[in-house]
Design a protein around this motif. Structure first.
Motif, PDB file in Angstrom:
ATOM      1  N   LEU A  45       0.827  -1.204   0.000  1.00 27.43           N
ATOM      2  CA  LEU A  45       0.000   0.000   0.000  1.00 27.43           C
ATOM      3  C   LEU A  45       0.863   1.258   0.000  1.00 27.43           C
ATOM      4  O   LEU A  45       0.661   2.161  -0.810  1.00 27.43           O
ATOM      5  CB  LEU A  45      -0.941   0.004   1.212  1.00 27.43           C
ATOM      6  N   GLY A  46       1.851   1.309   0.881  1.00 25.72           N
ATOM      7  CA  GLY A  46       2.732   2.477   0.938  1.00 25.72           C
ATOM      8  C   GLY A  46       3.486   2.689  -0.354  1.00 25.72           C
ATOM      9  O   GLY A  46       3.578   3.809  -0.867  1.00 25.72           O
ATOM     10  N   ASN A  47       4.004   1.614  -0.916  1.00 31.63           N
ATOM     11  CA  ASN A  47       4.799   1.718  -2.133  1.00 31.63           C
ATOM     12  C   ASN A  47       3.949   2.135  -3.334  1.00 31.63           C
ATOM     13  O   ASN A  47       4.373   2.961  -4.145  1.00 31.63           O
ATOM     14  CB  ASN A  47       5.489   0.380  -2.386  1.00 31.63           C
ATOM     15  N   VAL A  48       2.760   1.589  -3.436  1.00 27.68           N
ATOM     16  CA  VAL A  48       1.868   1.957  -4.536  1.00 27.68           C
ATOM     17  C   VAL A  48       1.430   3.416  -4.405  1.00 27.68           C
ATOM     18  O   VAL A  48       1.423   4.162  -5.387  1.00 27.68           O
ATOM     19  CB  VAL A  48       0.650   1.001  -4.604  1.00 27.68           C
ATOM     20  N   LEU A  49       1.096   3.836  -3.201  1.00 28.59           N
ATOM     21  CA  LEU A  49       0.694   5.239  -3.015  1.00 28.59           C
ATOM     22  C   LEU A  49       1.840   6.194  -3.328  1.00 28.59           C
ATOM     23  O   LEU A  49       1.629   7.263  -3.906  1.00 28.59           O
ATOM     24  CB  LEU A  49       0.164   5.469  -1.602  1.00 28.59           C
ATOM     25  N   GLY A  50       3.060   5.817  -2.980  1.00 24.41           N
ATOM     26  CA  GLY A  50       4.220   6.632  -3.332  1.00 24.41           C
ATOM     27  C   GLY A  50       4.384   6.746  -4.836  1.00 24.41           C
ATOM     28  O   GLY A  50       4.695   7.810  -5.373  1.00 24.41           O
ATOM     29  N   SER A  51       4.146   5.651  -5.542  1.00 23.76           N
ATOM     30  CA  SER A  51       4.204   5.687  -7.006  1.00 23.76           C
ATOM     31  C   SER A  51       3.093   6.553  -7.589  1.00 23.76           C
ATOM     32  O   SER A  51       3.283   7.205  -8.616  1.00 23.76           O
ATOM     33  CB  SER A  51       4.108   4.266  -7.576  1.00 23.76           C
ATOM     34  N   CYS A  52       1.951   6.564  -6.925  1.00 21.67           N
ATOM     35  CA  CYS A  52       0.848   7.435  -7.364  1.00 21.67           C
ATOM     36  C   CYS A  52       1.242   8.904  -7.254  1.00 21.67           C
ATOM     37  O   CYS A  52       0.851   9.722  -8.094  1.00 21.67           O
ATOM     38  CB  CYS A  52      -0.412   7.160  -6.546  1.00 21.67           C
ATOM     39  N   VAL A  53       2.024   9.234  -6.234  1.00 22.06           N
ATOM     40  CA  VAL A  53       2.547  10.601  -6.118  1.00 22.06           C
ATOM     41  C   VAL A  53       3.425  10.919  -7.315  1.00 22.06           C
ATOM     42  O   VAL A  53       3.317  12.001  -7.911  1.00 22.06           O
ATOM     43  CB  VAL A  53       3.327  10.799  -4.790  1.00 22.06           C
ATOM     44  N   ASN A  54       4.275   9.979  -7.709  1.00 23.86           N
ATOM     45  CA  ASN A  54       5.126  10.192  -8.894  1.00 23.86           C
ATOM     46  C   ASN A  54       4.281  10.404 -10.145  1.00 23.86           C
ATOM     47  O   ASN A  54       4.575  11.279 -10.961  1.00 23.86           O
ATOM     48  CB  ASN A  54       6.052   8.993  -9.128  1.00 23.86           C
ATOM     49  N   TRP A  55       3.246   9.579 -10.318  1.00 22.54           N
ATOM     50  CA  TRP A  55       2.363   9.712 -11.477  1.00 22.54           C
ATOM     51  C   TRP A  55       1.726  11.108 -11.488  1.00 22.54           C
ATOM     52  O   TRP A  55       1.704  11.774 -12.512  1.00 22.54           O
ATOM     53  CB  TRP A  55       1.291   8.613 -11.435  1.00 22.54           C
ATOM     54  N   TRP A  56       1.244  11.547 -10.332  1.00 22.36           N
ATOM     55  CA  TRP A  56       0.632  12.875 -10.229  1.00 22.36           C
ATOM     56  C   TRP A  56       1.657  13.973 -10.534  1.00 22.36           C
ATOM     57  O   TRP A  56       1.349  14.931 -11.244  1.00 22.36           O
ATOM     58  CB  TRP A  56       0.019  13.078  -8.846  1.00 22.36           C
ATOM     59  N   LEU A  57       2.872  13.824 -10.006  1.00 29.25           N
ATOM     60  CA  LEU A  57       3.925  14.796 -10.321  1.00 29.25           C
ATOM     61  C   LEU A  57       4.210  14.812 -11.822  1.00 29.25           C
ATOM     62  O   LEU A  57       4.468  15.870 -12.398  1.00 29.25           O
ATOM     63  CB  LEU A  57       5.220  14.475  -9.564  1.00 29.25           C
ATOM     64  N   GLY A  58       4.151  13.640 -12.447  1.00 29.34           N
ATOM     65  CA  GLY A  58       4.338  13.575 -13.893  1.00 29.34           C
ATOM     66  C   GLY A  58       3.268  14.361 -14.631  1.00 29.34           C
ATOM     67  O   GLY A  58       3.560  15.068 -15.602  1.00 29.34           O
ATOM     68  N   ILE A  59       2.040  14.253 -14.164  1.00 28.43           N
ATOM     69  CA  ILE A  59       0.939  15.021 -14.762  1.00 28.43           C
ATOM     70  C   ILE A  59       1.216  16.522 -14.614  1.00 28.43           C
ATOM     71  O   ILE A  59       0.948  17.309 -15.510  1.00 28.43           O
ATOM     72  CB  ILE A  59      -0.402  14.663 -14.073  1.00 28.43           C
ATOM     73  N   GLN A  60       1.792  16.897 -13.473  1.00 30.51           N
ATOM     74  CA  GLN A  60       2.025  18.299 -13.140  1.00 30.51           C
ATOM     75  C   GLN A  60       3.424  18.795 -13.503  1.00 30.51           C
ATOM     76  O   GLN A  60       3.777  19.923 -13.182  1.00 30.51           O
ATOM     77  CB  GLN A  60       1.837  18.513 -11.626  1.00 30.51           C
ATOM     78  N   ILE A  61       4.207  17.974 -14.178  1.00 33.56           N
ATOM     79  CA  ILE A  61       5.637  18.229 -14.323  1.00 33.56           C
ATOM     80  C   ILE A  61       5.977  19.561 -14.976  1.00 33.56           C
ATOM     81  O   ILE A  61       6.975  20.191 -14.623  1.00 33.56           O
ATOM     82  CB  ILE A  61       6.343  17.076 -15.057  1.00 33.56           C
ATOM     83  N   GLU A  62       5.181  19.977 -15.891  1.00 32.59           N
ATOM     84  CA  GLU A  62       5.488  21.246 -16.559  1.00 32.59           C
ATOM     85  C   GLU A  62       5.555  22.395 -15.556  1.00 32.59           C
ATOM     86  O   GLU A  62       6.320  23.331 -15.737  1.00 32.59           O
ATOM     87  CB  GLU A  62       4.473  21.544 -17.656  1.00 32.59           C
ATOM     88  N   ARG A  63       4.806  22.290 -14.504  1.00 32.07           N
ATOM     89  CA  ARG A  63       4.817  23.315 -13.452  1.00 32.07           C
ATOM     90  C   ARG A  63       6.069  23.241 -12.580  1.00 32.07           C
ATOM     91  O   ARG A  63       6.525  24.243 -12.069  1.00 32.07           O
ATOM     92  CB  ARG A  63       3.640  23.130 -12.507  1.00 32.07           C
ATOM     93  N   TYR A  64       6.570  22.016 -12.355  1.00 33.56           N
ATOM     94  CA  TYR A  64       7.573  21.811 -11.315  1.00 33.56           C
ATOM     95  C   TYR A  64       8.982  21.463 -11.783  1.00 33.56           C
ATOM     96  O   TYR A  64       9.924  21.563 -11.010  1.00 33.56           O
ATOM     97  CB  TYR A  64       7.105  20.705 -10.355  1.00 33.56           C
TER      98      TYR A  64
END
Length: 141
Positions: A45-64
């Motif tokens: 659960l922890g590892n998958v949720l951490g990967s979900c953060v990466n996916w979300w950051l990827g969606i937002q990457i142009e900003r960051y």
């Protein structure tokens, strides 16, 4: 408290932070004080949720991606993007692999991978890795 520590370790290990959770899980299995089913579930659960953060950051990457704190170099992003472009979403089955796994999950967000597909493949990869660690533990006992 130990399960929370494992969760945080697994979550952090799946983000772009340089952490690992395998040794934490192995140590807790060796102690024989905790339920292996719960340990594997919490770590997954922890590892998958951490990967979900990466996916979300990827969606937002142009900003960051130009921020100083952003932990992935342009070179690593391009390498992961080329790999993902070449092999597609099955590459997410390697999301558990140290060094390349985190950038792959980030790039999947950059390339707008469907979340349900991302979640399914990452869940399979992360769960399989923790089951493998458990099987190694069983061989040693």
């Amino acid at each position: 408290m130990a399960y929370i520590f494992l969760f945080l370790s697994a979550f952090g290990a799946a983000t772009l932070l340089p952490l690992q959770s395998e040794s934490v899980l192995a140590g807790m299995l060796i102690l024989r004080e905790y339920s292996p089913v719960l340990l594997i579930g919490v770590a997954t659960l922890g590892n998958v949720l951490g990967s979900c953060v990466n996916w979300w950051l990827g969606i937002q990457i142009e900003r960051y991606k130009e921020k100083k704190w952003f932990p992935v170099s342009e070179e690593k992003l391009l390498k992961a993007q080329n790999l993902y472009g070449r092999y597609g979403s099955p590459l997410l089955l390697l999301s558990w692999v140290p060094v390349i796994g985190d950038p792959i999950t980030l790039v999947s967000g950059m390339l707008k991978e469907k979340f349900y597909k991302f979640l399914f493949l990452v869940l399979m990869a992360k769960f399989s890795r923790y089951i493998f660690i458990y099987l190694i533990y069983l061989k040693m006992v």
